[in-house]
Design an enzyme around this catalytic site. Structure first.
Site, PDB file in Angstrom:
ATOM      1  CB  CYS A  94       0.401  71.344   8.496  1.00 44.99           C
ATOM      2  SG  CYS A  94       1.380  71.783   9.915  1.00 44.99           S
ATOM      3  CG  HIS A 193      -0.921  66.728  10.742  1.00 41.56           C
ATOM      4  ND1 HIS A 193      -0.378  66.838   9.487  1.00 41.56           N
ATOM      5  CD2 HIS A 193      -0.438  67.777  11.449  1.00 41.56           C
ATOM      6  CE1 HIS A 193       0.407  67.911   9.443  1.00 41.56           C
ATOM      7  NE2 HIS A 193       0.381  68.500  10.610  1.00 41.56           N
TER       8      HIS A 193
END
Lengths: 243, 452
Positions: A94, A193
């Site tokens: 990310c 994630h």
């Protein structure tokens, strides 16, 4: 054998349970009797990354990414680039992934400089790409699906770079071109994630193997019983991918 | 004359929910609001007395329950969203349930726990005279975006309050306390000043000084980022609280502490357990004092107050002792584990994790919970994992070092409860559901109750 994991900016880039990736790497080595050390690499780190076999970067809030961007630019960037060119294994999630690209341009127009090892750039959007994601990937000659959760408003575009995988469900890099993540040498960037490694043990093992190979030459990992991890992944894929 | 047609519609929906056997904590409000979007504002304007709003990540429900009881003990008729439905539709439902069929609302106080993300809208409609903030933690990040954004949203909402309103803030929690620097209302702080042992936690949210950006240092940490902090660079520090808790004593029966306000010291006793309930009590009692309620009324109410459903609730499954406690974020999960481990008894756990909208779709937070520390110091014989994310929870336990042969996985809450009862001999059962899982668990107990 010993694997040294560098956890980069653990105090700044620490959102969304990404610490689970470190836990997964550590456990999967321990179960195989491979010695593991986790080094915390933050603003005060003075080495040049030659002490690290596998580097991990998570995501942070905007303010924290700014601190990291400055630190990379002014202090660690040069050494890190050299180590990456030399084959250092890196997993970046990310915000960490975005920071390895050339720049992040916010919606308001301000630019945050990245490390520039990935030929990729990210632009802020007013739509948050949130939700479960399933991708299909082909890494190190292995073809498999990965499952995770994405949460980003930055859209990342690759410039002639290999993506980590193809989006089956979800947005991936930008919600437009069906690509997810990026691979360059032994660097893996992704928006997944979940955390990504415990539920996708194939990917975790590829990272461990790549890192150990660089250090020791030929390495073969002992297979582990991953039936629980696979059961978890398959049940989620079944739930999310509607036929 | 029927004043508000929408109230009638809402009441009809409420009635049909009852007939259908569903709770209806949000649906009546949802439908009534679609008939009249200004319903909350109109009904609230009929209430002349105190309007209290509570927001923050953890402790909202218990704190608002305590405040509502204190106001009731003071002779007020209170509208209160006690089911914890804290979005706009839930508040409308609470108001509809309190109104009669003519749209009259014979109440004289409001206690609303409000979801952080909807504060701006609700403040505008409710016009509270006191707003209470508990703390900010990572919670359901996929719904709120990042923590900084949540704090900004709440701050923006508070700036719209009238200047004579009161805002009560947690001095020990840096995100919450920093809000006090920038708002125009009358600000009061509460905090703990005690050398009690803090909770060993992964979920430390590093806070930076809002004045100079330097990292805060801590003299003491109670749990998460709550403690006595200061900036080593510019000298900014935790505000001095108006309400202080000292001499804290905790065990499995309850809590005792001293509360200091101005030059007075009050002795507080409660049947609630755990350090985070010290904060809930301190917050509620401070609110009561700020509302000029006599201390005797407050202390009696607090002493008799029992935990609400699913909040450290004691029960039995097939004659075996069980505790149910809601876990919805890392810090809540860790505090619960910490408390269980202090009981020094062998345990069996049932952990139920759903990923419905109200839970937050993302279950990554399970990895922010220090299960490793808990499992290393506590005797746990079996763990049943349940809910839509039963498998995810099992993987988390495996990587925390728990023997997977002692993990049982089932997505059904009902089967999970039967399983844990079957497995249990002498152990204490702890049932730990997240938000919507708690409904599934409660449903099981209600059916059992009905069979009797």
């Amino acid at each position: 054998m010993k694997l040294v994991i560098g956890h980069m900016y653990p105090d700044l880039l620490n959102l969304y349970g990404d610490i689970g990736n470190i836990v997964a790497l550590k456990k999967r080595c321990e179960w195989r009797k491979i010695e593991v050390e986790v080094k915390q690499i933050s603003l005060d780190y003075k080495e040049n990354f030659t002490d690290i076999d596998l580097l991990f970067l998570g995501g942070g809030s905007d303010r924290e990414q700014k601190i990291v961007s400055d630190d990379l630019k002014n202090k660690k960037g040069k050494n890190l680039k050299t180590a990456i060119k030399d084959g250092l294994t890196v997993l970046a999630i990310c915000g960490g992934y975005q920071l390895l690209g050339e720049y992040y341009q916010t919606l308001a127009g301000s630019k945050l400089e990245g490390l520039g090892v990935l030929k990729a750039w990210t632009i802020g959007s007013n739509r948050r790409m949130i939700g479960n994601i399933v991708i299909e990937t082909n890494v190190a000659g292995k073809n498999f699906k990965m499952v995770g959760f994405e949460n980003h408003s930055g859209k990342t575009f690759l410039v002639k770079m290999e993506p980590l995988g193809k989006v089956i469900i979800g947005n991936g890099n930008n919600g437009e071109d069906k690509t997810e993540g990026c691979i360059y040498k032994n660097v893996y960037g992704t928006y997944l994630h979940g955390p990504v490694l415990p539920k996708n043990p194939e990917f975790a093992d590829i990272l461990i193997e790549t890192a150990l190979k660089r250090k020791y030459g030929k390495v073969e990992l002992t297979p582990l019983d991953d039936s629980l991890e696979q059961q978890t992944k398959q049940s989620l894929i079944k739930r999310f991918v509607k036929k | 004359m029927v004043k508000f047609l929408s109230v009638n519609i809402g009441k009809l929906v409420n009635l049909s929910c009852k007939i259908a056997g569903k709770g209806g904590t949000s649906l009546p409000g949802k439908i009534a609001l679609s008939a009249d979007p200004n319903l909350i504002k109109k009904l609230i304007s009929l209430i002349k007395g105190n309007k209290v709003m509570i927001t923050g990540t953890n402790g909202k429900t218990t704190t608002s329950g305590l405040i509502a009881s204190i106001l009731s003990a003071n002779g007020k008729k209170v509208v209160y969203n006690k089911e914890g439905a804290n979005m706009k539709t839930g508040l409308a439902t609470a108001l509809i349930k309190s109104s009669n069929f003519f749209g009259n609302l014979q109440k004289d106080a409001v206690v609303f726990e409000v979801d952080e993300a909807t504060m701006l809208i609700i403040i505008e409609e409710v016009q509270p005279n006191i707003v209470v903030i508990t703390n900010f933690f990572r919670d359901q990040l996929d719904r709120f975006g990042e923590l900084d954004m949540t704090v900004e949203k709440v701050k923006k909402a508070l700036l719209t309050l009238p200047q004579d309103s009161i805002v009560l803030l947690n001095a020990d929690e840096p995100f919450t306390a920093s809000i006090g620097d920038e708002i125009k209302s009358k600000v009061f702080y509460y905090g703990i000043e005690d050398n009690i042992e803090g909770i060993n936690s992964f979920s430390f949210e590093q806070k930076y000084c809002p004045v100079c950006g330097h990292r805060y240092e801590y003299k003491r940490v109670y749990y998460g980022q709550l403690g006595d902090y200061y900036c080593p660079n510019c000298g900014k520090k935790r505000p001095n609280p108006h309400f202080k808790a000292t001499n804290i004593f905790l065990n499995e029966e309850g809590i005792n502490f001293d509360l200091h306000y101005k030059d007075k010291v009050f002795t507080i006793k409660s049947k609630l357990i755990g350090l985070y309930n010290v904060y809930n009590l301190l917050t509620a009692i401070s609110t009561g004092i700020l509302l000029n309620i006599e201390f005797n009324t407050i202390s009696k109410t607090v002493e008799n107050y029992l935990p609400i459903e699913g909040r450290l609730q004691k029960t039995k499954i097939k004659n075996k002792k069980a505790i149910i406690n809601l876990i919805k974020n890392p810090i809540g999960f860790e505090s619960t584990l910490n408390m269980l481990s202090q009981f020094n008894k062998p345990l069996n756990l049932l952990i139920s994790i759903n990923d419905n909208y109200a839970d937050g779709r993302d279950v990554s937070w399970l990895w922010d919970v220090n299960l490793e520390s808990f499992l290393s110091k506590t005797k746990v014989n079996y763990i049943v994992t349940s809910g839509l994310r039963a498998e995810d929870m099992a993987v988390r336990l495996k990587y925390a070092g728990f023997d997977i042969k002692k993990i049982k996985i089932t997505n059904s809450a009902e089967k999970a409860i039967d399983m844990i009862a079957e497995l249990t001999k002498e152990e204490l059962i702890a049932i730990l559901p997240n938000y919507t899982s708690l409904y599934d668990i409660n449903k099981y107990f209600k059916i059992q109750e009905a069979k009797k």
